[in-house]
Design a protein around this motif. Sequence first.
Motif, PDB file in Angstrom:
ATOM      1  N   GLU A  52      28.304   6.488  12.133  1.00 43.85           N
ATOM      2  CA  GLU A  52      28.606   7.452  13.064  1.00 43.85           C
ATOM      3  C   GLU A  52      29.283   8.751  12.134  1.00 43.85           C
ATOM      4  O   GLU A  52      30.155   8.237  11.256  1.00 43.85           O
ATOM      5  N   GLY A  53      29.046   9.920  12.261  1.00 45.04           N
ATOM      6  CA  GLY A  53      30.004  10.939  11.436  1.00 45.04           C
ATOM      7  C   GLY A  53      29.549  12.365  11.706  1.00 45.04           C
ATOM      8  O   GLY A  53      28.111  12.758  12.010  1.00 45.04           O
ATOM      9  N   ASP A  72      41.495   5.308  15.121  1.00 46.67           N
ATOM     10  CA  ASP A  72      40.040   5.201  15.158  1.00 46.67           C
ATOM     11  C   ASP A  72      39.601   3.933  15.364  1.00 46.67           C
ATOM     12  O   ASP A  72      38.309   3.715  15.296  1.00 46.67           O
ATOM     13  N   ALA A 127      31.574   2.667  19.691  1.00 44.67           N
ATOM     14  CA  ALA A 127      30.319   3.796  19.839  1.00 44.67           C
ATOM     15  C   ALA A 127      29.308   2.797  19.861  1.00 44.67           C
ATOM     16  O   ALA A 127      28.974   1.540  19.817  1.00 44.67           O
ATOM     17  N   ARG A 147      34.425   1.059  15.413  1.00 45.87           N
ATOM     18  CA  ARG A 147      34.586   1.750  14.359  1.00 45.87           C
ATOM     19  C   ARG A 147      35.238   0.606  13.262  1.00 45.87           C
ATOM     20  O   ARG A 147      36.256   0.307  13.746  1.00 45.87           O
ATOM     21  N   ALA A 181      36.578   3.637   7.855  1.00 47.94           N
ATOM     22  CA  ALA A 181      36.584   5.423   8.073  1.00 47.94           C
ATOM     23  C   ALA A 181      36.545   6.081   6.648  1.00 47.94           C
ATOM     24  O   ALA A 181      37.153   5.327   5.844  1.00 47.94           O
ATOM     25  N   VAL A 209      39.609   0.226   9.294  1.00 42.96           N
ATOM     26  CA  VAL A 209      40.282   0.727  10.633  1.00 42.96           C
ATOM     27  C   VAL A 209      40.887  -0.373  11.372  1.00 42.96           C
ATOM     28  O   VAL A 209      40.349  -1.316  11.684  1.00 42.96           O
ATOM     29  N   TRP A 267      32.141   6.756   9.765  1.00 42.73           N
ATOM     30  CA  TRP A 267      32.350   5.555  10.161  1.00 42.73           C
ATOM     31  C   TRP A 267      31.218   4.301   9.926  1.00 42.73           C
ATOM     32  O   TRP A 267      30.294   5.014  10.303  1.00 42.73           O
ATOM     33  N   HIS A 299      30.609   0.374  11.120  1.00 46.45           N
ATOM     34  CA  HIS A 299      30.997  -0.280  12.265  1.00 46.45           C
ATOM     35  C   HIS A 299      30.719  -1.666  12.072  1.00 46.45           C
ATOM     36  O   HIS A 299      30.107  -2.320  11.424  1.00 46.45           O
TER      37      HIS A 299
END
Length: 264
Positions: free
Chosen positions: A111-112, A129, A133, A171, A174, A222, A244, A246
Amino acid sequence: MTTESVMEAQARTERFADLFAHRRWIRRSQPFPHVYARDVFVPGFYQRMTDDLAQVRRDRPELFGQVATNYSADGVALAELRDTSLAVFASREWHDLVAGIAGVTATGDVEGSVHHHGPGAPYGWPHNDLNPAWFPGAAPGPDEVRLPDNSVVNTKFGTRESGVPARESVRAVAVLFYLGNPGWQPGEGGETALYDNLAEGEKMPELTLIPPLDNSLILFEVTPRTWHTFAGGNIKDRNSVVMWVHRTKDEAIERWGGDRIVYW
């Protein structure tokens, strides 16, 4: 995997390794464990990324939207940049590198986006964070990544049409990579603030400021105490990739407890 696909994977890995200027990435323990690196990519590839970002902003401004209603940046998702050199941040090789440095077993979900703060942007709010997600479809294979698709599954809330499969993850690592900030000098603002600790009811703790120097990054696992924010006060445009990888929700709950996950 066939012999041919093994050879292709090896060649892809070698090409990926050739993008890096060196391996002198520094582990720091304060204010919380993180990795800091300067001159991450070789100059030619870094220049391609800045040129590609400038071209996307010039030719496809409709892709940029406000990141959040209470946040001063606009941005473009990595999913929209897969035809540019910035796609490196959505590659399986980058995913595995990031997860390996942090010592995390990651899901293959990435994700980003690229964030842009105009001059005079305000100070952000401290956050850690540790958020969920949702990603559409089945889990990616060992050579794949999965990017969010809000047209199918809402990334923050998981809302979707009946029968549409989705997976909730959390997450885990990061990364903030700074680019397109030429000639930044101390006093020009736009740093990332890292906090020593931030407990409810306590005074604002000591902080560390990470400068937005071109071709540098900060990377951290995170956790409930990875408090950070955009420090604002930038006198020029400030750009960064924020992304991120996950871990599964079950692992996050086992590691931190379900009550520590920060839902939107």
